[in-house]
Design a protein around this motif. Structure first.
Motif, PDB file in Angstrom:
ATOM      1  N   MET A   1       0.258  -0.991   0.043  1.00 39.06           N
ATOM      2  CA  MET A   1      -0.232   0.141  -0.264  1.00 39.06           C
ATOM      3  C   MET A   1       1.479   1.889   0.350  1.00 39.06           C
TER       4      MET A   1
ATOM      5  N   LEU B   1       7.868  -0.042  10.925  1.00 32.02           N
ATOM      6  CA  LEU B   1       5.620   0.861  11.057  1.00 32.02           C
ATOM      7  C   LEU B   1       4.876  -0.375  10.678  1.00 32.02           C
ATOM      8  N   ALA B   2       4.193  -0.662  10.788  1.00 27.30           N
ATOM      9  CA  ALA B   2       3.211  -1.259  10.111  1.00 27.30           C
ATOM     10  C   ALA B   2       1.882  -1.098  10.026  1.00 27.30           C
ATOM     11  N   ILE B   3       1.177  -1.167   9.637  1.00 28.50           N
ATOM     12  CA  ILE B   3      -0.507   0.557   9.570  1.00 28.50           C
ATOM     13  C   ILE B   3      -1.261  -0.567   9.145  1.00 28.50           C
ATOM     14  N   ARG B   4      -2.455  -1.141   9.614  1.00 27.39           N
ATOM     15  CA  ARG B   4      -3.713  -2.030   8.697  1.00 27.39           C
ATOM     16  C   ARG B   4      -4.605  -1.503   8.969  1.00 27.39           C
ATOM     17  N   GLN B   5      -5.417  -1.138   7.774  1.00 35.83           N
ATOM     18  CA  GLN B   5      -6.995  -0.491   7.520  1.00 35.83           C
ATOM     19  C   GLN B   5      -8.034  -1.364   7.992  1.00 35.83           C
ATOM     20  N   LEU B   6      -8.482  -0.716   8.671  1.00 36.21           N
ATOM     21  CA  LEU B   6     -10.070  -1.913   9.235  1.00 36.21           C
ATOM     22  C   LEU B   6     -10.933  -0.703   8.797  1.00 36.21           C
ATOM     23  N   PHE B   7     -12.457  -1.755   8.073  1.00 39.25           N
ATOM     24  CA  PHE B   7     -13.607  -1.202   8.401  1.00 39.25           C
ATOM     25  C   PHE B   7     -14.590  -1.451   8.692  1.00 39.25           C
TER      26      PHE B   7
ATOM     27  N   TYR C   1     -12.865   4.427   8.712  1.00 43.12           N
ATOM     28  CA  TYR C   1     -11.848   3.468   8.562  1.00 43.12           C
ATOM     29  C   TYR C   1     -11.042   3.759  10.256  1.00 43.12           C
TER      30      TYR C   1
ATOM     31  N   LEU D   1      -7.538  -8.736  16.915  1.00 41.15           N
ATOM     32  CA  LEU D   1      -6.250  -8.123  16.538  1.00 41.15           C
ATOM     33  C   LEU D   1      -4.803  -8.183  17.103  1.00 41.15           C
TER      34      LEU D   1
ATOM     35  N   LEU E   1      -1.715 -10.228  16.986  1.00 38.82           N
ATOM     36  CA  LEU E   1      -0.176  -9.617  17.327  1.00 38.82           C
ATOM     37  C   LEU E   1       0.743  -9.574  18.369  1.00 38.82           C
TER      38      LEU E   1
ATOM     39  N   PHE F   1      -4.923   8.696   4.625  1.00 42.06           N
ATOM     40  CA  PHE F   1      -5.375   7.356   4.969  1.00 42.06           C
ATOM     41  C   PHE F   1      -6.749   8.129   5.732  1.00 42.06           C
TER      42      PHE F   1
ATOM     43  N   SER G   1      -9.535   3.378  -0.520  1.00 42.76           N
ATOM     44  CA  SER G   1      -8.629   2.835   0.803  1.00 42.76           C
ATOM     45  C   SER G   1      -7.797   4.469   1.060  1.00 42.76           C
TER      46      SER G   1
ATOM     47  N   HIS H   1       5.578  -2.457   3.926  1.00 43.84           N
ATOM     48  CA  HIS H   1       6.786  -2.072   3.738  1.00 43.84           C
ATOM     49  C   HIS H   1       8.024  -2.567   2.609  1.00 43.84           C
TER      50      HIS H   1
ATOM     51  N   ILE I   1       0.816   0.044  -4.549  1.00 50.04           N
ATOM     52  CA  ILE I   1      -0.290  -0.891  -4.825  1.00 50.04           C
ATOM     53  C   ILE I   1      -2.219  -0.476  -4.227  1.00 50.04           C
TER      54      ILE I   1
ATOM     55  N   GLY J   1     -14.222  -6.348   7.723  1.00 49.53           N
ATOM     56  CA  GLY J   1     -13.943  -5.275   7.399  1.00 49.53           C
ATOM     57  C   GLY J   1     -11.935  -5.654   7.859  1.00 49.53           C
TER      58      GLY J   1
END
Lengths: 242, 242
Positions: free
Chosen positions: A1, A8-14, A21, A49, A53, A174, A183, B3, B10, B181
């Motif tokens: 994305m 750093l990690a980013i996870r989008q949730l809906f 979001y 989640l 994780l 975002f 997104s 990452h 994407i 989601g």
């Protein structure tokens, strides 16, 4: 994305019901995490989640007091101890920190910076972290938040959008909502293609577009704002009696 | 969202009616692009995004013949010349290339590799590109595609999931649908937490779970499969007469 070169990690949730979001951010090294704009009905999903994780939820960051859904922040604090962060103009007693422009929070070595970007309300925060900015209901993809209720201010929105447009063009945007299936976006795209404020629109042009919109009030306004004033800890007995 | 350390970009897109994820992939250097699993009703949105970003649409890649929505690939070829790619088991005459396991396509220097991962149908492809895999209706977040119609095969699905689980754990999983989601996952997460096949489940355990599901047929089955057999170029006069 996106093209982050860090841990750093980013996870989008809906949330399908309210088109909201939620974002889970974490540092892969320290496992410290934050959730931006949680939704009460998704409390179990998001908590699960975080656990799967192996993350430590340090903060729940709200972009503003939402008028279309109730936050899960109160419940998340109960179970994880995560601090509730919101802008000082929210003036709610259930928050742990009422913050102002320029303030920073850390997930490991990653700084999340508060940008006060009012207009949709008087308390909107955009949270900037490295190559990304979480713009809540201020900057949306090709769009922006409404300014016609809840202390909205069209001129403040225009100025906030200009401030966001001044970020590096490859910054990933975002948004807090989307209604067309987008997104994310980038600052460069929004500067050019945002239909309300992009392509160098003047404030007069922007105001004409915003004033011409005749929007119904948000469906959940009457329950969402009071619910969010107590960080989503809605009195269940009151609900049951209703 | 991930990452990547390259010029690969994407963008995830969503169709609210059918809960379908479409993906736009492009190389920032050459501007060559591909769309995975397009949706007819989102043709204008996706074509417009390709234009705004200044991209050359080289391929439309389908993961399989969908039973729940009609593809926009035929229309996209008409306007952009993009080649339509699908697995050889689809055996449709409107495709430009009918491909097999191991075949590669390029966006600039980025290779997209075909993995034949049947089970939901007999023709499912997972498209792997660098640190990401687009798993269609094979591997879903904490879930997998159904195997009870359209040449589905529970044992083939199990084997395909095992093959995907053997990818590097930090590979980002981008599914073809989601109903809770979730936007994406990783191979490491799915190996551990996938409720149907994760945590080392045997084929017997997997089969028991799959056999116990009693699902209604997809809402749009009767129109989607015939529509996709002609790459979405549905005869409009026939539609109007119906």
């Amino acid at each position: 994305m996106s093209h982050f070169r860090t841990s750093l990690a980013i996870r989008q949730l809906f949330d399908y019901e309210t088109w909201t979001y939620t974002y889970l951010l974490w540092d892969e090294v320290s496992k410290e995490a934050a959730l931006i704009d949680t939704v009460l009905e998704q409390y179990e999903r998001d908590l699960n989640l975080v656990k799967e994780l192996g993350l430590t939820l340090k903060y729940t960051l709200d972009t503003h007091i939402h008028a279309d859904h109730i936050t899960a922040n109160g419940l998340l604090r109960d179970t994880t101890g995560a601090e509730i962060i919101i802008h000082k103009n929210a003036a709610i007693s259930c928050a742990d920190q009422l913050v102002t422009d320029g303030q920073k929070f850390y997930l490991g070595e990653h700084a999340i910076e508060v940008m006060h970007t009012p207009g949709h309300t008087n308390m909107d925060i955009s949270y900037r972290i490295e190559g990304a900015v979480f713009t809540g209901d201020t900057l949306l993809v090709r769009d922006c938040g409404r300014t016609d209720f809840q202390l909205g201010d069209t001129e403040a929105m225009y100025n906030s959008l200009q401030r966001l447009f001044a970020l590096p063009e490859d910054t990933i945007v975002f948004p807090g909502h989307d209604y067309k299936g987008f997104s994310c976006s980038t600052i460069g795209e929004e500067k050019r293609f945002n239909v309300r404020a992009g392509n160098g629109k003047t404030f007069a042009e922007f105001k004409e577009i915003m004033d011409a919109m005749k929007l119904p009030p948000p469906r959940r306004l009457a329950i969402s704002v009071p619910g969010n004033m107590v960080c989503g800890k809605v009195d269940e007995s009151a609900e049951a009696a209703a």
